[in-house]
Design an enzyme around this catalytic site. Structure first.
Site, PDB file in Angstrom:
ATOM      1  N   TYR A 255      49.787   9.177  -6.790  1.00 34.17           N
ATOM      2  CA  TYR A 255      48.886  10.084  -5.792  1.00 34.17           C
ATOM      3  C   TYR A 255      48.514   8.767  -3.986  1.00 34.17           C
ATOM      4  O   TYR A 255      48.155   9.050  -3.383  1.00 34.17           O
ATOM      5  CB  TYR A 255      47.692  10.986  -5.798  1.00 34.17           C
ATOM      6  CG  TYR A 255      48.475  11.343  -6.975  1.00 34.17           C
ATOM      7  CD1 TYR A 255      49.803  11.673  -7.363  1.00 34.17           C
ATOM      8  CD2 TYR A 255      47.242  11.760  -8.202  1.00 34.17           C
ATOM      9  CE1 TYR A 255      49.474  13.004  -8.372  1.00 34.17           C
ATOM     10  CE2 TYR A 255      47.122  13.013  -8.735  1.00 34.17           C
ATOM     11  CZ  TYR A 255      48.641  13.274  -9.503  1.00 34.17           C
ATOM     12  OH  TYR A 255      48.387  14.069 -10.851  1.00 34.17           O
TER      13      TYR A 255
ATOM     14  N   HIS B 220      51.846   9.151 -16.839  1.00 36.62           N
ATOM     15  CA  HIS B 220      52.072  10.209 -15.995  1.00 36.62           C
ATOM     16  C   HIS B 220      53.065  11.441 -16.480  1.00 36.62           C
ATOM     17  O   HIS B 220      52.940  12.425 -16.449  1.00 36.62           O
ATOM     18  CB  HIS B 220      52.475   9.381 -14.457  1.00 36.62           C
ATOM     19  CG  HIS B 220      52.227  11.062 -13.415  1.00 36.62           C
ATOM     20  ND1 HIS B 220      51.511  10.282 -12.490  1.00 36.62           N
ATOM     21  CD2 HIS B 220      51.775  11.900 -13.233  1.00 36.62           C
ATOM     22  CE1 HIS B 220      51.494  11.477 -11.262  1.00 36.62           C
ATOM     23  NE2 HIS B 220      51.653  12.710 -11.996  1.00 36.62           N
TER      24      HIS B 220
HETATM   25  P1  NAP Z   1      45.386  24.038  -7.745  1.00 37.42           P
HETATM   26  O1  NAP Z   1      44.550  22.895  -8.193  1.00 37.42           O
HETATM   27  O2  NAP Z   1      46.198  24.628  -8.593  1.00 37.42           O
HETATM   28  O3  NAP Z   1      45.679  24.192  -6.588  1.00 37.42           O
HETATM   29  C1  NAP Z   1      45.018  23.265  -5.696  1.00 37.42           C
HETATM   30  C2  NAP Z   1      45.214  24.506  -3.996  1.00 37.42           C
HETATM   31  O4  NAP Z   1      44.067  25.375  -4.120  1.00 37.42           O
HETATM   32  C3  NAP Z   1      44.494  23.710  -2.581  1.00 37.42           C
HETATM   33  O5  NAP Z   1      45.587  24.205  -2.072  1.00 37.42           O
HETATM   34  C4  NAP Z   1      43.328  24.208  -2.172  1.00 37.42           C
HETATM   35  O6  NAP Z   1      42.803  24.411  -1.192  1.00 37.42           O
HETATM   36  C5  NAP Z   1      43.360  25.295  -3.438  1.00 37.42           C
HETATM   37  N1  NAP Z   1      42.603  25.927  -3.649  1.00 37.42           N
HETATM   38  C6  NAP Z   1      41.297  25.262  -4.610  1.00 37.42           C
HETATM   39  N2  NAP Z   1      39.415  26.027  -4.659  1.00 37.42           N
HETATM   40  C7  NAP Z   1      39.995  26.872  -4.126  1.00 37.42           C
HETATM   41  C8  NAP Z   1      39.661  28.509  -4.111  1.00 37.42           C
HETATM   42  N3  NAP Z   1      38.330  28.842  -4.445  1.00 37.42           N
HETATM   43  N4  NAP Z   1      40.062  29.200  -2.822  1.00 37.42           N
HETATM   44  C9  NAP Z   1      41.093  29.452  -3.001  1.00 37.42           C
HETATM   45  N5  NAP Z   1      41.876  28.539  -3.248  1.00 37.42           N
HETATM   46  C10 NAP Z   1      41.736  27.323  -3.477  1.00 37.42           C
HETATM   47  O7  NAP Z   1      46.856  22.317  -7.380  1.00 37.42           O
HETATM   48  P2  NAP Z   1      47.147  21.087  -7.899  1.00 37.42           P
HETATM   49  O8  NAP Z   1      46.967  20.164  -6.972  1.00 37.42           O
HETATM   50  O9  NAP Z   1      48.515  21.126  -8.223  1.00 37.42           O
HETATM   51  O10 NAP Z   1      46.750  20.833  -8.948  1.00 37.42           O
HETATM   52  C11 NAP Z   1      45.480  20.013  -9.266  1.00 37.42           C
HETATM   53  C12 NAP Z   1      45.779  18.183 -10.158  1.00 37.42           C
HETATM   54  O11 NAP Z   1      46.368  18.242 -11.014  1.00 37.42           O
HETATM   55  C13 NAP Z   1      46.176  17.878  -8.692  1.00 37.42           C
HETATM   56  O12 NAP Z   1      45.365  17.506  -8.108  1.00 37.42           O
HETATM   57  C14 NAP Z   1      46.094  16.499  -9.541  1.00 37.42           C
HETATM   58  O13 NAP Z   1      45.188  16.298  -9.524  1.00 37.42           O
HETATM   59  C15 NAP Z   1      47.006  16.696 -10.508  1.00 37.42           C
HETATM   60  N6  NAP Z   1      48.286  17.331 -11.193  1.00 37.42           N
HETATM   61  C16 NAP Z   1      48.832  16.674 -12.316  1.00 37.42           C
HETATM   62  C17 NAP Z   1      50.170  16.716 -12.043  1.00 37.42           C
HETATM   63  C18 NAP Z   1      50.676  16.051 -13.403  1.00 37.42           C
HETATM   64  O14 NAP Z   1      51.991  15.926 -13.441  1.00 37.42           O
HETATM   65  N7  NAP Z   1      49.844  14.806 -14.254  1.00 37.42           N
HETATM   66  C19 NAP Z   1      51.268  17.590 -11.456  1.00 37.42           C
HETATM   67  C20 NAP Z   1      50.845  18.586 -10.220  1.00 37.42           C
HETATM   68  C21 NAP Z   1      49.212  18.751  -9.887  1.00 37.42           C
HETATM   69  P3  NAP Z   1      41.520  23.160  -0.345  1.00 37.42           P
HETATM   70  O15 NAP Z   1      41.826  22.123  -0.595  1.00 37.42           O
HETATM   71  O16 NAP Z   1      42.094  23.519   1.619  1.00 37.42           O
HETATM   72  O17 NAP Z   1      40.779  23.820  -1.222  1.00 37.42           O
END
Ligand code: NAP
Length: 276
Positions: free
Chosen positions: A51, A108
Site C-alpha cells: 500500500y 499478503h
Molecule cells: P471497502 O472498505 O469495502 O470500501 C471502501 C470504499 O467505501 C471507499 O471508496 C470509501 O470511500 C467508501 N466508504 C467507506 N465508508 C463508507 C460509508 N459509510 N458510506 C459510503 N461509502 C463509504 O474497500 P477496500 O478499501 O477495498 O477494503 C478495506 C480494506 O481492506 C483496504 O483498505 C485494505 O486495508 C484491506 N484490503 C486487503 C486486501 C488483501 O488482499 N488482504 C485486499 C483489498 C483490501 P471514502 O474513503 O471516501 O469514505
C-alpha cells in the site's frame, strides 16, 4: 468516541471486532485520516508493504500517544516470500513505520506457484519468538493452504484476512476458521461501495433498526464472527462505520443479507491470483 469491543485471538491477544482499512490513504491527508480514526475509537489499523503507506500509518500511530492500545497490521508482499527475505522484509517495515514492533503480521497472498509460503511462515514464527511481531497470520489463504501451514509447522495462524462481504460470505471457510480457532478478517467489507449499499434488503434492515445500510453490512460481518476493516478517508463516515455495536440484526436479517451471495467480485481466487 466509539468503544469497539474485542475478541481474544488464539495467541491470547485482544483483537478489535472492527478496524480501519488504509488502502489509498497516503501523504499528509492519509496521516490526518488515520489520526481521525484513532481519535474516533479505532484501535486496529490495516496496512501492507504494497500500500506504500507504512510511513503514514506509523506517523499516525506515533502521534496518537496511545501506541500500546493500537494493533498495527502490515503484510509481507509476494516478492519477499522465503525465510531470509521475510526476516529482512519485517525489518524494512519497522523502519518505514518508525515502530519497534509489528502487532499483526500477515502473508499478503499465498502465491502457490512460487511455493514458498511455508518457509515464509517459519520466519513469521521466528519473528514472533523474537518479539519483533506480536501476532502472526495470513491473508487470502484457502482451507487447504491453512491445513498445510498447520500440518508442516504446528502453528495455527491467528487471523486469515479474506475477501468477504454480502456478495461473497465465505460460509465454508468461516466454518473451517472457527473449527481451528482462526479469526476471520473481512477485506473490502463494503464491497468497495459497489451497488451493494443500494440492495433493498439492507434498506429494510436499516429502517427497522434506525441505522444506515452501511452500518447493517458492518454489523452483519461482526455477527458472522468476522472483523471488517472498512476504509474511509472521511471522519464522519469512519464514525458511522464504527458505530455498529448498539443494535443486533435478527437471525432472519443475517440470513437474508447472506443470501445476496453471488461470488468473488474481482476474480481474486488465491489458487490462481498472485501478487508480488
Ligand atoms: P471497502 O472498505 O469495502 O470500501 C471502501 C470504499 O467505501 C471507499 O471508496 C470509501 O470511500 C467508501 N466508504 C467507506 N465508508 C463508507 C460509508 N459509510 N458510506 C459510503 N461509502 C463509504 O474497500 P477496500 O478499501 O477495498 O477494503 C478495506 C480494506 O481492506 C483496504 O483498505 C485494505 O486495508 C484491506 N484490503 C486487503 C486486501 C488483501 O488482499 N488482504 C485486499 C483489498 C483490501 P471514502 O474513503 O471516501 O469514505
Amino acid at each position: 468516541m466509539v468503544t469497539i469491543p474485542t475478541v481474544t485471538l488464539n495467541d491470547g491477544t485482544d483483537f478489535p471486532e472492527l478496524g480501519l482499512g488504509t488502502y489509498n490513504l497516503r501523504g499528509a491527508e492519509g496521516v490526518d485520516a488515520i489520526t481521525a480514526a484513532i481519535t474516533g475509537g479505532y484501535r486496529l489499523l490495516d496496512s501492507a508493504v504494497n500500500y506504500t503507506n507504512e510511513a503514514e500509518v506509523g506517523e499516525a500511530v506515533r502521534r496518537s500517544g496511545i501506541r500500546d492500545e493500537l494493533i498495527v497490521t502490515t503484510k509481507l508482499p509476494g516478492r519477499h516470500h522465503g525465510y531470509d527475505e521475510t526476516i529482512a522484509s519485517a525489518a524494512g517495515s519497522l523502519e518505514r513505520m518508525g515502530l519497534e514492533r509489528i502487532d499483526l503480521y500477515l502473508i499478503h497472498w499465498p502465491n502457490p506457484s512460487v511455493d514458498k509460503y511455508v518457509d515464509t511462515w517459519r520466519a513469521m514464527i521466528e519473528l514472533r519468538e523474537r518479539g519483533t511481531v506480536r501476532s502472526i497470520g495470513v491473508s487470502n489463504f484457502t482451507e487447504a493452504m491453512l491445513t498445510r501451514l498447520i500440518d508442516e509447522t504446528g502453528i495455527t495462524p491467528a487471523v486469515n484476512q479474506v475477501e468477504l462481504h454480502p456478495y461473497f460470505p465465505q460460509a465454508a471457510l468461516r466454518e473451517f476458521h472457527s473449527a481451528r480457532g482462526i479469526r476471520t478478517e473481512s477485506w473490502s467489507p463494503l464491497a468497495r461501495r459497489s451497488e451493494l449499499l443500494t440492495e433493498p434488503v439492507l434498506a429494510e434492515a436499516a429502517a427497522a433498526h434506525g441505522v444506515t445500510p452501511t452500518q447493517v453490512v458492518l454489523r452483519w460481518h461482526t455477527q458472522l464472527g468476522s472483523t471488517p476493516i472498512p476504509k474511509s478517508a472521511d471522519p464522519d463516515r469512519q464514525r458511522e462505520n464504527a458505530d455498529v455495536f448498539g443494535f443486533t440484526l435478527t437471525d432472519a436479517e443475517v440470513a437474508a443479507i447472506s443470501a445476496l451471495e453471488r461470488g468473488r467480485l474481482w476474480g481474486a481466487d488465491p489458487e490462481t491470483h498472485e501478487e508480488m
